[in-house]
Design a protein around this motif. Structure first.
Motif, short mmCIF file in Angstrom:
data_model
loop_
_atom_site.label_atom_id
_atom_site.label_comp_id
_atom_site.label_asym_id
_atom_site.label_seq_id
_atom_site.Cartn_x
_atom_site.Cartn_y
_atom_site.Cartn_z
N UNK A 124 -14.06 -3.56 -9.16
CA UNK A 124 -14.20 -2.39 -10.41
C UNK A 124 -12.46 -2.69 -10.98
N UNK A 125 -12.04 -3.86 -11.06
CA UNK A 125 -10.75 -3.31 -11.21
C UNK A 125 -10.85 -4.28 -12.56
N UNK A 126 -10.60 -3.75 -13.55
CA UNK A 126 -9.49 -4.65 -14.48
C UNK A 126 -8.84 -4.45 -15.24
N UNK A 127 -8.97 -5.55 -16.53
CA UNK A 127 -7.04 -5.66 -17.36
C UNK A 127 -6.83 -3.83 -17.34
N UNK A 128 -5.81 -4.16 -17.17
CA UNK A 128 -4.88 -2.53 -17.20
C UNK A 128 -4.87 -1.75 -16.72
N UNK A 129 -5.73 -2.13 -15.30
CA UNK A 129 -6.32 -1.00 -13.70
C UNK A 129 -4.52 -0.85 -13.53
N UNK A 130 -5.62 0.38 -13.67
CA UNK A 130 -3.26 0.70 -12.56
C UNK A 130 -4.53 1.01 -10.63
N UNK A 131 -3.57 0.02 -9.94
CA UNK A 131 -2.95 0.20 -8.46
C UNK A 131 -1.94 0.97 -7.86
N UNK A 132 -2.73 1.79 -7.39
CA UNK A 132 -1.33 2.35 -5.94
C UNK A 132 -1.31 1.54 -4.40
N UNK A 133 0.31 1.07 -4.83
CA UNK A 133 0.40 0.77 -3.31
C UNK A 133 1.51 1.64 -2.48
N UNK A 134 1.02 1.70 -1.29
CA UNK A 134 1.42 2.52 0.35
C UNK A 134 1.85 1.41 0.87
N UNK A 135 3.34 1.87 1.50
CA UNK A 135 3.91 1.36 2.59
C UNK A 135 2.99 1.63 3.59
N UNK A 136 3.11 1.48 4.65
CA UNK A 136 2.38 1.75 5.88
C UNK A 136 3.61 1.57 7.16
N UNK A 137 4.42 1.03 6.84
CA UNK A 137 5.97 1.39 7.58
C UNK A 137 5.31 -0.04 8.67
N UNK A 138 6.69 -0.34 9.44
CA UNK A 138 6.46 -1.25 10.48
C UNK A 138 5.19 -1.58 11.23
N UNK A 139 4.66 -2.24 11.50
CA UNK A 139 3.59 -2.55 12.10
C UNK A 139 3.20 -3.35 13.72
N UNK A 140 2.78 -3.60 13.96
CA UNK A 140 2.64 -4.16 15.47
C UNK A 140 1.02 -4.86 15.45
N UNK A 141 0.98 -6.11 16.19
CA UNK A 141 0.06 -6.89 16.12
C UNK A 141 -1.55 -5.96 17.66
N UNK A 164 -6.57 -6.78 12.06
CA UNK A 164 -4.77 -7.52 12.88
C UNK A 164 -3.64 -6.37 13.00
N UNK A 165 -3.52 -5.48 13.01
CA UNK A 165 -1.79 -4.72 13.07
C UNK A 165 -2.55 -3.56 13.01
N UNK A 166 -1.55 -2.22 13.20
CA UNK A 166 -1.42 -0.36 13.72
C UNK A 166 0.11 -0.63 13.05
N UNK A 167 0.32 0.46 12.94
CA UNK A 167 1.51 1.44 12.69
C UNK A 167 2.13 1.44 14.35
N UNK A 168 3.52 0.64 14.21
CA UNK A 168 4.10 0.26 15.30
C UNK A 168 4.23 1.59 15.96
N UNK A 169 4.37 2.68 15.93
CA UNK A 169 5.19 4.19 16.08
C UNK A 169 3.41 4.61 17.00
N UNK A 170 2.41 3.92 16.67
CA UNK A 170 1.65 4.68 17.75
C UNK A 170 1.05 3.78 18.74
N UNK A 171 2.16 2.47 19.37
CA UNK A 171 1.96 2.61 20.83
C UNK A 171 2.35 3.13 21.05
#
Length: 306
Positions: A71-88, A153-160
């Protein structure tokens, strides 16, 4: 096809190197957006989460979905979140199961030093219990390395730490501390053949059935793929998750060998409660994803019970 430009905004904490916009095309996969964002930020694609600015809908990192389909079109806005360090996830499973795999042999060997009143030789039940638990978690490690295929593939490393606590504390320290003590029911020298042989039979059947179920589930997904299918075969006609059903069977066997140790029963209760929750969610997902192709199950994990 003409290119489109997506406006980029961080969600939450600032992300170094995050561009103000990325250029792609409607026919490109959503995976292409993740790759370009990762190239700019030097983050792993698994550490980033993209959502649509219009309604907050998650945009998955996959080659199976085009930008236009999201549903994204030209000039659509996307938000990007940092999930923190990941672990496989594979690494997570290896670490989780390593706890009881190490704790039980160590506790068994150090038993005379941990319990000064303990006899020089462990009881038959203690020996067999240690063997069964080591076999169980060795099998789990082998399945993690050679059988399981992960949708994420991964999950937040802090949850280990949270994830590992169940196995390291409840299955490892908890069971070992009580069952290798000379005062525990397992420490009795008098044999109880009914509990012993019943437990060994259930353990063996449960482990074999559990492995079979995992092999069936493995066959539904290609290596590295994320496709899903409707599982069929022995046990899958009875419950949603026969792998959990056989897991419960194996641990009932361990419980009998332990002579109904409360420490093992505690682990059983917590584990079954968690598996019931997972199984219910999987049944709902099967119904939603496959519709009439999926034969709905009345019971998700325990036939006639739940």
């Amino acid at each position: 096809m003409a290119s489109i430009t997506l406006r980029v905004q961080p969600r939450g904490n600032p992300i170094p190197g995050l561009p103000n916009e990325v250029t792609t095309s409607a026919s490109s996969s959503s995976k292409d957006v993740y790759a370009k964002l990762a190239q700019h930020t030097k983050y792993s694609v698994h550490q980033l989460r993209v959502s649509k600015g219009s309604d907050g809908t998650f945009v998955p990192n996959t080659s199976d979905m085009t930008i236009g389909y999201t549903g994204l079109r030209d000039q659509s806005t996307i938000y990007v979140k940092d999930l923190g360090p990941q672990i496989a996830w594979r690494t997570v499973f290896v670490i989780e199961y390593l706890g009881p795999l190490l704790i039980h042999p160590l506790a068994y060997l150090l038993r005379p030093y941990l319990y000064p009143s303990a006899p020089a030789e462990a009881s038959q039940s203690q020996k067999i219990l240690c063997i069964l638990i080591v076999l169980h978690f060795f099998k789990r490690e082998a399945e993690t390395l050679f059988v399981h295929r992960f949708s994420l593939a991964t999950m937040p490393a802090k949850n280990i730490f949270k994830n590992s606590a169940h196995y390291w504390i409840l299955a490892g320290l908890n069971i070992a501390a009580w069952c290798y003590a000379p005062s525990s029911p397992t420490g009795s020298k008098a044999p109880n053949t009914l509990l012993l042989f019943s437990g060994l039979l259930l353990f063996g059947l449960g482990e074999i059935g559990n492995l079979y179920s995992h092999l069936v589930l493995k066959g539904l997904r290609s290596a590295g793929g994320k496709e899903r299918g409707v599982p069929q075969g022995f046990g899958f006609n009875l419950v949603t998750c026969p792998n959990y059903m056989f897991e419960v069977m194996a641990w009932i066997g361990v419980t009998l060998v332990s002579r109904l140790s409360l420490s093992v029963i505690l682990f059983d209760v917590v584990s079954v409660a968690q598996m019931m929750s997972w199984a219910k969610k999987k049944e709902n997902r099967y119904r939603k994803e496959f519709g009439d192709k999926y034969k709905r199950k009345r019971y998700t994990i325990l036939p006639g019970i739940y």
